[in-house]
Design a protein around this motif. Structure first.
Motif, short mmCIF file in Angstrom:
data_model
loop_
_atom_site.label_atom_id
_atom_site.label_comp_id
_atom_site.label_asym_id
_atom_site.label_seq_id
_atom_site.Cartn_x
_atom_site.Cartn_y
_atom_site.Cartn_z
N CYS A 112 0.75 -1.19 0.06
CA CYS A 112 0.10 -0.05 -0.04
C CYS A 112 0.78 1.22 -0.16
O CYS A 112 1.77 1.47 -0.92
CB CYS A 112 -1.02 -0.13 1.15
SG CYS A 112 -2.44 0.71 0.85
N GLU B 125 1.12 -0.08 6.59
CA GLU B 125 0.58 1.38 5.71
C GLU B 125 1.80 2.36 5.78
O GLU B 125 1.77 3.07 6.98
CB GLU B 125 -0.82 1.78 6.27
CG GLU B 125 -1.23 2.80 5.46
CD GLU B 125 -2.01 2.49 3.94
OE1 GLU B 125 -2.70 1.47 4.07
OE2 GLU B 125 -2.05 3.14 3.09
N ASP C 132 -3.24 -0.45 9.21
CA ASP C 132 -4.78 0.03 8.70
C ASP C 132 -5.72 -1.00 8.94
O ASP C 132 -5.92 -1.93 8.04
CB ASP C 132 -4.50 0.36 7.16
CG ASP C 132 -5.79 0.83 6.64
OD1 ASP C 132 -6.67 1.04 7.61
OD2 ASP C 132 -6.14 0.93 5.69
#
Ligand code: FEO
Ligand code: CA
Ligand code: CA
Length: 661
Positions: free
Chosen positions: A252, A345, A364
């Motif tokens: 991500c 993240e 996250d």
């Protein structure tokens, strides 16, 4: 995968749900401190008027009293209005070009994209799906070049239903073959792509660059280093050493280190594992991480390492941060276990006053935590001397107090109950079960921590808490129940040193529509009716120190804001602090990721992820799930035979100056 639901929609919904945990978070002590704080405020004269106000209001008031030299034209661009349609939008005084699309050739001799005859071999050489983080490494390395560099791009996941002709929405399981799964695996991971600005000012891919490379879970072998490397809990049938692993996925937001390496986060790795767990000793660990995913990809039917019945310890080899050297195409990426294992993240970083590296990271999921890793050694000016810097150091988790202070709590074996009495036998155990260790330390559960971004000009750090629909009990840093909109936290390390274990914090904005008092949004009033946003996700700071916020509302966009996702500039200092303005609006169904500036700020790279996918059912006039043959938009090609394609957009100012003025 549910009927008529894209995988992306499932991600958004499942992130909101808290993971099973052994230690239920208790907020009683935070409530007690909140009450004490109200009593303190009541004795503060003018502040008594604000006795029931949040830290965000207090900080806005404080800034109004002592305005710094912030010009009113902090945003040198016309706002892009709210709305939703099939295309993207930028201000009239800016340009936008599609730089890289899913399927574009990346490595030398890559075949051209052939949407109806895609193969895993082709995809391994082409730009992957769902671009997310973007990092820019100037070339030559060590320069501040803003006309040539390497883009390091994550490909977070795939929307298989929008990638393949004939995908049966009512019976997806029947569709998958080894080749279809391998195409999906080859579309995950990352891309390294050399880009350069031509004499006409246009950015282009350097097609024959020696640096161009794909990183995938199908064909990129990696090593594992740090405290958990070689540990029996990382050993599998395919890798009895516990030190080699094939690839990375669900990457991500990420980061680029000062020595030019790329940090790839591994986020929702649980959705790739299926089957019955064959190792009871890992049951609690897997449960805390949501393994197996409630709707996992079918990879485990074709690659047994993703089947828990065959390889119950394989999940322990994901959820890490991977370091890649984009300047050495032959280098083997390394999973750095000293940075902990969770749904990573963001890996943006900063230097301590004595020259060590600090990496800030979110976990996250609803009610998870904020972390930072501080290296033991100092960053060397010789890049090869930093090769193992991320293997030794201290991982901390954040605790936010009600009075606007906070502490970083060390996850160190043998300290504060992180020992045999609680089932940890080594630092390796702590790193494999980072969440459980953080539970025991009393870390503060947050409203889904996404990207974390230090501002090098001020030393402050910004944390995007994206939303938390299931929150019922509130506290100062998570102040709203059923929070559809999110908030942004500003952290000020004590003494201006990222090494400090103490910090002050406040909420710079509480997101959502300020026109509805029941939402409880807080913005500077100059934000206006088209400047506010919901669900902050990826962050960037530009050369002027302005904060840029990309949004990801998922399939709930209609309830969170009613406008498409976008990229917004946010003033963080001076009299305009808390004012936002939109510079980019995404096409329907897409989220905005990766905002990344060249060092001089004259180019802004944006990743548009999953166009047409999320929440198309609430797109007026369309009102159904997108499919390959019938998508809500065919952005960015708009050709009848081409489905929507996740793509990198480059934005420049027409006057050649910094993006956003
Ligand atoms: Fe992949 Fe947390 O967004
Ligand atoms: Ca994200
Ligand atoms: Ca996201």
């Amino acid at each position: 995968m549910g009927k008529n639901k894209s995988f992306g929609e499932n991600f958004e919904e499942l992130d909101d749900r808290p993971a099973a945990r052994s230690t239920a978070p208790s907020l009683a002590d935070l409530w007690n401190r909140r009450i004490a704080r109200r009593g303190f405020l009541a004795g503060m004269g003018k502040a008594a008027l604000l006795a029931t106000a949040s830290p965000a209001i207090l900080s806005l008031a404080a800034c109004d009293e002592t305005p710094k030299a912030a010009p009113d034209d902090i945003f040198g661009f016309e706002p892009v209005p709210h709305g939703i349609d099939g295309d993207h939008h930028v201000p009239a005084d800016h340009l936008s070009d599609i730089l890289l699309r899913w399927g574009d050739p990346v490595v030398k001799d890559a075949p051209d994209f052939d949407i109806r005859n895609q193969t895993a071999a082709a995809q391994l050489a082409q730009f992957g799906y769902n671009n997310d983080f973007i990092g820019f490494v100037p070339l030559p390395f060590g320069s501040n070049a803003s006309d040539r560099g390497l883009l390091c791009v994550h490909h977070e996941y795939t929307n298989d239903d929008l990638m393949h002709p004939g995908y049966p929405a009512d019976n997806p399981a029947s569709f998958y073959t080894q080749e279809i799964v391998d195409i999906a695996m080859a579309a995950h991971g990352g891309s390294i792509v050399e880009v350069a600005r031509g004499e006409d000012g246009k950015w282009q891919v350097v097609r024959d660059s020696e640096y161009n490379r794909r990183i995938t879970p199908l064909a990129t072998e990696m090593t594992i280093s740090g405290p958990a490397a070689g540990h029996p809990r990382l050993q599998t049938g395919e890798d009895p050493t516990g030190r080699r692993v094939m690839g990375t996925f669900n990457n991500c937001a990420g980061g680029i280190t000062p020595w030019g390496t790329w940090l790839m986060s591994e986020e929702n790795f649980n959705f790739y594992f299926l089957g019955e767990n064959a190792d009871e000793t890992e049951a609690e660990n897997h449960s805390r991480m949501g393994v197996p995913g409630s709707r996992s990809y079918p990879w485990g039917h074709f690659h047994k390492r993703f089947n828990l019945a065959a390889e119950p310890r394989e999940p322990n080899r994901y959820g890490w941060v991977v370091e890649v050297d984009p300047l050495d195409p032959a280098s083997m990426p390394v999973k750095r276990t000293a940075l902990g294992r969770f749904k990573h993240e963001g890996c943006e970083n900063a230097l301590t006053k004595d020259g060590r590296l600090v990496v800030y990271m979110g976990d996250d999921q609803a009610f998870e935590y904020l972390y930072k890793f501080v290296t033991a050694g100092k960053v060397s000016a010789k890049r090869e001397e930093n090769a193992s810097l991320l293997d030794e150091g201290t991982l901390y988790v954040a605790r936010f107090e009600e009075d606007g202070s906070g502490r970083w709590l060390p996850l160190t074996f043998g300290e504060n109950g992180l020992d045999e009495a609680n089932g940890f036998t080594s630092q390796a155990d702590l790193m494999i079960e980072t969440r459980r260790a953080a539970d025991l330390l009393g870390a503060t559960p947050l409203d889904r921590p996404e990207d974390v971004e230090p501002n090098d000009l001020t030393g402050k750090v910004y944390v995007a808490l994206t939303n938390s629909k299931e929150r019922t009990e509130t506290d100062a840093v998570n102040p709203r129940p059923a929070n559809l909109w999110g908030q942004i936290v500003e952290i000020e390390p004590q003494g201006g040193d990222h090494a400090s274990t103490a910090f002050a914090w406040n909420l710079i904005v509480k997101c959502g529509d300020p026109a509805f008092p029941s939402i409880g949004a807080e913005w500077h009033p100059d934000t206006g009716s088209d400047g506010w946003f919901a669900c902050p996700d990826n962050l960037a700071v530009d050369a002027k120190g302005r904060l840029w916020v990309a949004t990801d509302q998922g399939s709930g966009w209609h309830a969170a804001s009613g406008t498409a996702d976008g990229l917004y500039a946010l003033a963080t200092a001076g009299g305009k602090r808390g004012t936002a303005r939109q510079i980019f609006r995404a096409p329907v169904g897409a989220e905005v990721c990766g905002p990344c500036f060249t060092p001089d700020g004259t180019a802004l790279f944006i990743a548009v992820q999953h166009p047409a996918a999320d929440g198309a059912k609430n797109y007026k006039g369309f009102e159904r799930a997108s499919t390959f043959d019938d998508p809500a938009t065919r952005w960015p090609d708009f050709e009848p035979d081409m489905p929507p394609r996740p793509s990198v957009v480059v934005i420049t100012a027409k006057n050649g100056g910094p993006v956003g003025g």
